[in-house]
Structures are given as structure tokens and as C-alpha cells.
Design a protein around this motif. Structure first.
Motif: not given
Length: 348
Positions: A251-268
Motif C-alpha cells: 500500500c505504501s508503494w502504491n501511495l508513493a507512486f500515486a504521490e510521485q505522479n502528482r508531483g508531491r515528491y516529499a510525500q512520495a
């Protein structure tokens, strides 16, 4: 035997009528339909008017899917409860096959079926549980932690079983179905708990579309919160703890990938570190990482998560530029491959 069909809905008017019609078309006709409107703001009430004589309509303040299903269960008169989401469809013999199963298997507390998933009902007739091996009652708990193989619209459950386990947890808005199946399975011991029945037929079509909540970042975050709650509840069991850590890693991997695609790199970055930590904690031993091929494939790559976390630590403009270059290169590579295949296609 009366079956109470519970249909929660929120702004799903465009899908709701076919869902109700799929219930009305059942070969087994001893049922009631309870539609719980979770404060929809679309034309749901208008859509339901033609069905007014065939359904019980309940409207409530916005509470989420768990509260909507619970409201329907409490309103139900039947000994058996079946769930249908507003955008999914049942095939005509679904209720008949499940009532027959429970009638012949009094030891079963619920029965579920195979299903399809696609953008339109019937657009993908591939079984979702084709490679699935039914778990007996002693294996259901840990099997569900490994993979939630029970889709809510496929379930028929005895009211008496819900009275023992409790209803859907209204605090959860992600994995609330898994949480209930785990409680019905009796926890890690699962001893002397009624079994789960499985009908190896595709009897439900689950619709996959952009409005599905399971696609959103908020939903993934809710999955993580729910899994942490499960870890608190059942973490004393070593096998359950490993499987829940594995689930947190994924789940954390999926969240990181989703945040990365939104340009939210700190959250990713934070989510990738979390994915690496939980994937590492899910391994029973360092040696198991090398000898357990199945387990290794089912967990997110630890090295990959660490590498991505480090990459996300770079200045945001550099990360964005690198991603754009990589994406451009990927598109060019795919176009080149398609161009090389095209002459062969024309000769065929």
C-alpha cells in the motif's frame, strides 16, 4: 428463505437502474431490495421512482459505505443478507446458487462466488479467481491477509453470523470489507468458526471505472490506516503480522507512486521509505528473501523503494526534469517498437 439485498449508493444514478434490474431478473425471487442513499446529490431519487414498488428506499446523511451497508442490514428482514454495489451487476442465477449452497451447508456462515472486472459489464469475461484455490475455514484468515479474494458484491452472509462478528466498521473507508471477513473468519485461530463457502462460477460483474474510489490517493491512505488498525488487533500472531507488514509495504508503494505522479515528491519519498521498512519487516528472516521466490514476488522491492526515496530527495526541479526525460524516452522507445512491428502486421 427471504434474502435481503442491500445496495448502498452515492451519486451513482447513472449505474443504479441496471444494478436493480439485475436483482429483479434473478431466478430466485424470494428477496427484498434495500437501497441506502448516502446523501447523493445527483438524480438518484428520480432514477429510483420506476422501482418504488419493488424496493425499500432509505436516505441518510453522508456516512460512507460502511454506515450505508450497516443501515441496510439493520433495516433487513431476511435471514440471509446479500450485498450489491450500485455500479455492479449480478447474473441471473446468483441468488439461487447461493441460497442452495447455504441450505446444503449449514456449517457455512457465508458464501461468495467468482466474478469479472471490466469497464463495462460483459466487456471482460475473464474469471478473477481463475487460479484461486478455495481456503478451508482454518486457512481463511491468513489467506485473506495475503490477498482479499472475496469481492463484496459476491457475498451472501447469514444474519446470525453478523450478529456474532459485528457489522462493517464505520471508522473505516478502505478495507472495511476485508476487516469484516477477517472477523467472520474468527481471527488467527479460526477454530470452531463456521466456514466460508465458495461457488466456482462467475456470477457477478464488477464495473471498473474512473469514479471507483479504489483509484484515489485518499483511498490508499485509508487502506494504510485500516491495515495499521488490523496490525494492532492481530499483530500478536506472527504469521498475521508478517502478512500485514507485507500489505503495508504494498500500500505504501502504491501511495508513493500515486504521490510521485502528482508531483508531491516529499510525500512520495516518505511513502517509499515506509514501503521499504514494511517490506523488510515482512520477511521472517534474511535468508527467506533469497529462498522464498513466491514471497519475494508478492512484496515491493526493497532496493527499488530505497533508490526511489533517495531520488525523491533531490531538488524538485531536477526530479521533474529527469522524469520528463524518462517519459519522453519511454514514448520514443514504444513508438520505435511499434514501427518495427507494423510491416509484419501488414504482411499478415
Amino acid at each position: 428463505m427471504l434474502v435481503s439485498v442491500v445496495i448502498p449508493t452515492f451519486n451513482s444514478a447513472d449505474y443504479l437502474a441496471p444494478a436493480i434490474q439485475s436483482v429483479l431478473a434473478q431466478t430466485y425471487q424470494d428477496f427484498e431490495i434495500i437501497v441506502v442513499d448516502d446523501a447523493s446529490t445527483d438524480h438518484t431519487e428520480e432514477t429510483l421512482r420506476p422501482f418504488a414498488k419493488r424496493i425499500c428506499y432509505v436516505r441518510q446523511d453522508r456516512g460512507g459505505p460502511s454506515e450505508a451497508r450497516n443501515r441496510g442490514i439493520l433495516q433487513a428482514r431476511g435471514e440471509l443478507i446479500a450485498f450489491l454495489d450500485a455500479d455492479d451487476l449480478w447474473r441471473p442465477t446468483k441468488l439461487a446458487r447461493q441460497v442452495e449452497y447455504l441450505d446444503h451447508h449449514p456449517e457455512a456462515c457465508l458464501v461468495y462466488t467468482d466474478f469479472t472486472r471490466g469497464p463495462q459489464p460483459g466487456s471482460n469475461n475473464e474469471s478473477r479467481l481463475q487460479a484461486f484455490k478455495p481456503r478451508d475455514s482454518a486457512q481463511a484468515f491468513h489467506g485473506l491477509l495475503e490477498e482479499n479474494f472475496i469481492a463484496t458484491p459476491t457475498v451472501m452472509v447469514r444474519r446470525s453470523a453478523l450478529a456474532r462478528s459485528g457489522l462493517f466498521d464505520p471508522k473505516l473507508r478502505g478495507s472495511e470489507d476485508l476487516d469484516l471477513w477477517l472477523r467472520l473468519a474468527g481471527g488467527p485461530s479460526g477454530i470452531s468458526v463456521p466456514s466460508f463457502g465458495f461457488i466456482d462460477e462467475v456470477l457477478v460483474d464488477v464495473r471498473q471505472h474512473e469514479a471507483n474510489t479504489s483509484r484515489s490517493v485518499d483511498f490508499i491512505q485509508e487502506q494504510i490506516r485500516a491495515t495499521r488498525m488490523m496490525l494492532t488487533r492481530w499483530g500478536d500472531d506472527a504469521a498475521a503480522a508478517r502478512l500485514l507488514r507485507r500489505r503495508l509495504g504494498t500500500c505504501s508503494w502504491n501511495l508513493a507512486f500515486a504521490e510521485q505522479n502528482r508531483g508531491r515528491y516529499a510525500q512520495a519519498r516518505s511513502a517509499y521509505w515506509s514501503s521499504a521498512y514494511h517490506a523488510l519487516a515482512a520477511r521472517p528472516s534474511a535468508l527467506s528473501y533469497f529462498i522464498d521466490g513466491k514471497g519475494r514476488k508478492s512484496m515491493p522491492p526493497i532496493a527499488g523503494a530505497v533508490a526511489r526515496a533517495v531520488f525523491m530527495s533531490l531538488p524538485s526541479p531536477l526530479v521533474s526534469m529527469t522524469r520528463q526525460v524518462a517519459q519522453s524516452f519511454g514514448r520514443a522507445l514504444r513508438a520505435s517498437r511499434a514501427g518495427r512491428r507494423a510491416p509484419l502486421a501488414r504482411r499478415g
